[in-house]
Design a protein around this motif. Structure first.
Motif, mmCIF file in Angstrom:
data_model
loop_
_atom_site.group_PDB
_atom_site.id
_atom_site.type_symbol
_atom_site.label_atom_id
_atom_site.label_comp_id
_atom_site.label_asym_id
_atom_site.label_seq_id
_atom_site.Cartn_x
_atom_site.Cartn_y
_atom_site.Cartn_z
ATOM 1 N N GLY A 68 0.803 -1.213 0.000
ATOM 2 C CA GLY A 68 0.000 0.000 0.000
ATOM 3 C C GLY A 68 0.835 1.261 0.000
ATOM 4 N N THR A 69 0.259 2.315 -0.555
ATOM 5 C CA THR A 69 0.865 3.647 -0.596
ATOM 6 C C THR A 69 -0.192 4.665 -0.194
ATOM 7 O OG1 THR A 69 2.208 2.906 -2.478
ATOM 8 C CG2 THR A 69 2.182 5.266 -2.020
ATOM 9 N N GLU A 70 0.231 5.731 0.483
ATOM 10 C CA GLU A 70 -0.679 6.787 0.927
ATOM 11 C C GLU A 70 -1.841 6.189 1.740
ATOM 12 O OE1 GLU A 70 0.220 9.755 0.617
ATOM 13 O OE2 GLU A 70 1.622 9.769 -1.065
ATOM 14 N N ILE A 71 -1.493 5.436 2.754
ATOM 15 C CA ILE A 71 -2.481 4.732 3.569
ATOM 16 C C ILE A 71 -2.980 5.650 4.688
ATOM 17 C CG2 ILE A 71 -2.889 2.731 5.045
ATOM 18 C CD1 ILE A 71 -0.417 1.447 3.608
ATOM 19 N N PRO A 72 -4.262 5.931 4.766
ATOM 20 C CA PRO A 72 -4.779 6.741 5.875
ATOM 21 C C PRO A 72 -4.644 5.979 7.195
ATOM 22 C CG PRO A 72 -6.382 6.575 4.074
ATOM 23 C CD PRO A 72 -5.327 5.554 3.809
ATOM 24 N N ALA A 73 -4.406 6.705 8.264
ATOM 25 C CA ALA A 73 -4.251 6.062 9.567
ATOM 26 C C ALA A 73 -5.475 5.230 9.931
ATOM 27 C CB ALA A 73 -3.979 7.112 10.644
ATOM 28 N N GLU A 74 -6.657 5.691 9.542
ATOM 29 C CA GLU A 74 -7.871 4.962 9.909
ATOM 30 C C GLU A 74 -8.003 3.627 9.160
ATOM 31 O OE1 GLU A 74 -9.157 8.406 7.125
ATOM 32 O OE2 GLU A 74 -7.743 8.045 8.772
ATOM 33 N N ASN A 75 -7.210 3.445 8.099
ATOM 34 C CA ASN A 75 -7.240 2.185 7.352
ATOM 35 C C ASN A 75 -6.009 1.329 7.600
ATOM 36 O OD1 ASN A 75 -9.613 3.100 6.213
ATOM 37 N ND2 ASN A 75 -8.649 3.798 4.319
ATOM 38 N N ALA A 76 -5.137 1.766 8.496
ATOM 39 C CA ALA A 76 -3.840 1.114 8.661
ATOM 40 C C ALA A 76 -3.945 -0.321 9.149
ATOM 41 C CB ALA A 76 -2.959 1.930 9.612
ATOM 42 N N ASP A 77 -4.951 -0.612 9.968
ATOM 43 C CA ASP A 77 -5.063 -1.948 10.548
ATOM 44 C C ASP A 77 -5.110 -3.038 9.487
ATOM 45 O OD1 ASP A 77 -4.991 -0.885 13.049
ATOM 46 O OD2 ASP A 77 -7.112 -1.206 13.516
ATOM 47 N N GLU A 78 -5.728 -2.771 8.360
ATOM 48 C CA GLU A 78 -5.863 -3.801 7.333
ATOM 49 C C GLU A 78 -4.540 -4.084 6.626
ATOM 50 O OE1 GLU A 78 -7.805 -2.222 3.424
ATOM 51 O OE2 GLU A 78 -8.647 -1.020 5.062
ATOM 52 N N TYR A 79 -3.515 -3.280 6.883
ATOM 53 C CA TYR A 79 -2.203 -3.489 6.265
ATOM 54 C C TYR A 79 -1.217 -4.183 7.204
ATOM 55 C CZ TYR A 79 -3.809 -0.558 2.471
ATOM 56 O OH TYR A 79 -4.518 -0.067 1.395
ATOM 57 N N ILE A 80 -1.623 -4.409 8.447
ATOM 58 C CA ILE A 80 -0.750 -5.070 9.427
ATOM 59 C C ILE A 80 -1.168 -6.528 9.554
ATOM 60 C CG2 ILE A 80 -0.035 -5.145 11.843
ATOM 61 C CD1 ILE A 80 -0.412 -2.114 11.951
ATOM 62 N N ALA A 81 -0.248 -7.431 9.204
ATOM 63 C CA ALA A 81 -0.540 -8.859 9.301
ATOM 64 C C ALA A 81 -0.531 -9.327 10.747
ATOM 65 C CB ALA A 81 0.473 -9.660 8.490
ATOM 66 N N GLY A 82 0.410 -8.773 11.540
ATOM 67 C CA GLY A 82 0.503 -9.199 12.930
ATOM 68 C C GLY A 82 1.664 -8.539 13.630
ATOM 69 N N TYR A 83 1.967 -9.072 14.815
ATOM 70 C CA TYR A 83 2.965 -8.465 15.681
ATOM 71 C C TYR A 83 3.917 -9.529 16.222
ATOM 72 C CZ TYR A 83 -0.400 -4.625 15.645
ATOM 73 O OH TYR A 83 -1.247 -3.621 15.243
ATOM 74 N N THR A 84 5.121 -9.082 16.568
ATOM 75 C CA THR A 84 6.101 -9.967 17.183
ATOM 76 C C THR A 84 6.941 -9.161 18.168
ATOM 77 O OG1 THR A 84 7.778 -11.664 16.713
ATOM 78 C CG2 THR A 84 7.882 -9.632 15.408
ATOM 79 N N ILE A 85 7.776 -9.842 18.943
ATOM 80 C CA ILE A 85 8.671 -9.173 19.889
ATOM 81 C C ILE A 85 9.958 -8.805 19.165
ATOM 82 C CG2 ILE A 85 9.839 -9.355 22.125
ATOM 83 C CD1 ILE A 85 7.885 -11.648 22.801
ATOM 84 N N PHE A 86 10.528 -7.678 19.530
ATOM 85 C CA PHE A 86 11.743 -7.173 18.883
ATOM 86 C C PHE A 86 12.745 -6.774 19.959
ATOM 87 C CE2 PHE A 86 13.386 -3.436 16.036
ATOM 88 C CZ PHE A 86 14.572 -4.112 15.804
ATOM 89 N N ASN A 87 13.966 -7.324 19.862
ATOM 90 C CA ASN A 87 15.079 -6.878 20.701
ATOM 91 C C ASN A 87 16.111 -6.235 19.786
ATOM 92 O OD1 ASN A 87 17.184 -6.463 22.493
ATOM 93 N ND2 ASN A 87 16.945 -8.437 23.508
ATOM 94 N N ASP A 88 16.147 -4.928 19.840
ATOM 95 C CA ASP A 88 17.072 -4.129 19.032
ATOM 96 C C ASP A 88 18.390 -4.024 19.791
ATOM 97 O OD1 ASP A 88 18.280 -2.146 17.461
ATOM 98 O OD2 ASP A 88 17.216 -0.537 18.493
#
Length: 319
Positions: free
Chosen positions: A177-197
């Protein structure tokens, strides 16, 4: 639903697979989905399964809802069948001890890490954030080829003597996606994971004195895992996070403290730029989520365990 990437030994060498967690087992999504299709009378189940649910995570994410539906069907089939193998003889289920659990996205399409926790910024900088920090979610791009999974030992670079962890979560993009409105952002996130930077604080400090970076201070180890939990099964606002060093709690927090949300992050990055499946967006460190803020650092041999409710525990030892 929890997804994983894992490697398993086969007759023709090591193969990388996408798994879906079912109780205490990993179900091979491609193999089990082929089994489900075969049971439904499909003439060429293996070809269709490979097309709809490929065994590598980035390609899997590129298939979008089709792959997610296949993973759910694979889990259902594996739980209801007495078969131990798929149509071509591949194993359906694995105990975690049987496989090499990899980072959920072993080689991301890209890797961006943000800095959106106000307390962390204040502690790390020793002053209030500049105005621009409140105006946009700022980030740096890290090394997508230096990703490690849970259980892996981090070989600290020889150019650094100041070892630090960072307690973060990350969103994994699942739709182009490009130019994604914040209110539509959820549909572009597949999921979440833990990150140790993991951060080499001494070289990072030197780099950033030159008003550029971080680079060598960050690029050597980005740990993710143990699973990718799908967006419909995880609430980043309320999840509790914890960092333990050799069993002692050093840090606690919640993604609900983010000043800029993941929706804000997706909207910002996608301005005149395309997000792709397999891109990773790190949250940055929670307040007091690293040794720099606490005034204490890691030592060789320490084991860092980052826990996030609903996702699991990401554990790495530094040497």
């Amino acid at each position: 639903m929890k997804l994983a990437s894992f490697a398993v030994e086969t007759r023709v060498g090591t193969k990388r697979r996408v798994g879906v967690v079912d109780d205490d087992e990993l179900v091979d999504v491609t193999t089990a989905y082929a089994g489900a299709l075969d049971a439904d009378g499909e003439a060429d189940p293996e070809t269709i399964a490979q097309a709809h649910a490929p065994p590598r995570m980035v390609e899997f994410l590129q298939r979008g809802d089709r792959a997610m539906d296949a993973a759910e069907r694979a889990r259902e089939y594996a739980s209801e069948t007495d078969a131990e193998t798929g149509p071509s003889g591949g194993q359906l289920r694995f105990e975690e001890a049987e496989v090499d659990l990899l980072a959920p996205v072993p080689r991301p399409n890209s890797l961006r890490d943000f800095m959106v926790f106000e307390e962390h910024v204040k502690n790390a900088m020793g002053e209030d954030p500049p105005d621009v920090w409140y105006e946009m979610p700022v980030y740096y791009k890290s090394n997508a080829d230096s990703v490690v999974g849970t259980g892996e030992t981090i070989q600290w670079p020889e150019y650094s003597n100041l070892m630090d962890y960072e307690l973060e979560i990350a969103a994994v993009v699942g739709k182009k996606g490009t130019e994604i409105p914040a209110e539509n952002a959820d549909e572009y996130i597949a999921g979440y994971t833990i990150f140790n930077d993991f951060s080499a604080r001494d070289i990072q400090g030197q780099e950033m004195e030159a008003r550029l970076g971080p680079a060598k201070g960050k690029d050597f180890a980005n740990a993710f895992g143990p699973y990718l939990i799908t967006a419909d099964a995880f609430d980043p606002e309320s999840a509790q996070m914890r960092a333990e060093i050799d069993g002692e709690t050093w840090s606690e927090g919640t993604p609900g403290e983010m000043y800029h949300s993941f929706a804000d992050i997706v909207a910002h990055v996608s301005q005149s730029e395309t997000l792709y499946p397999g891109d990773i967006l790190g949250s940055g460190t929670v307040g007091e989520g690293c040794g720099l803020e606490l005034g204490q650092f890691l030592e060789s041999g320490n084991t860092v365990a980052l826990h996030v409710d609903g996702v699991g525990t990401l554990e790495n030892t530094v040497e």
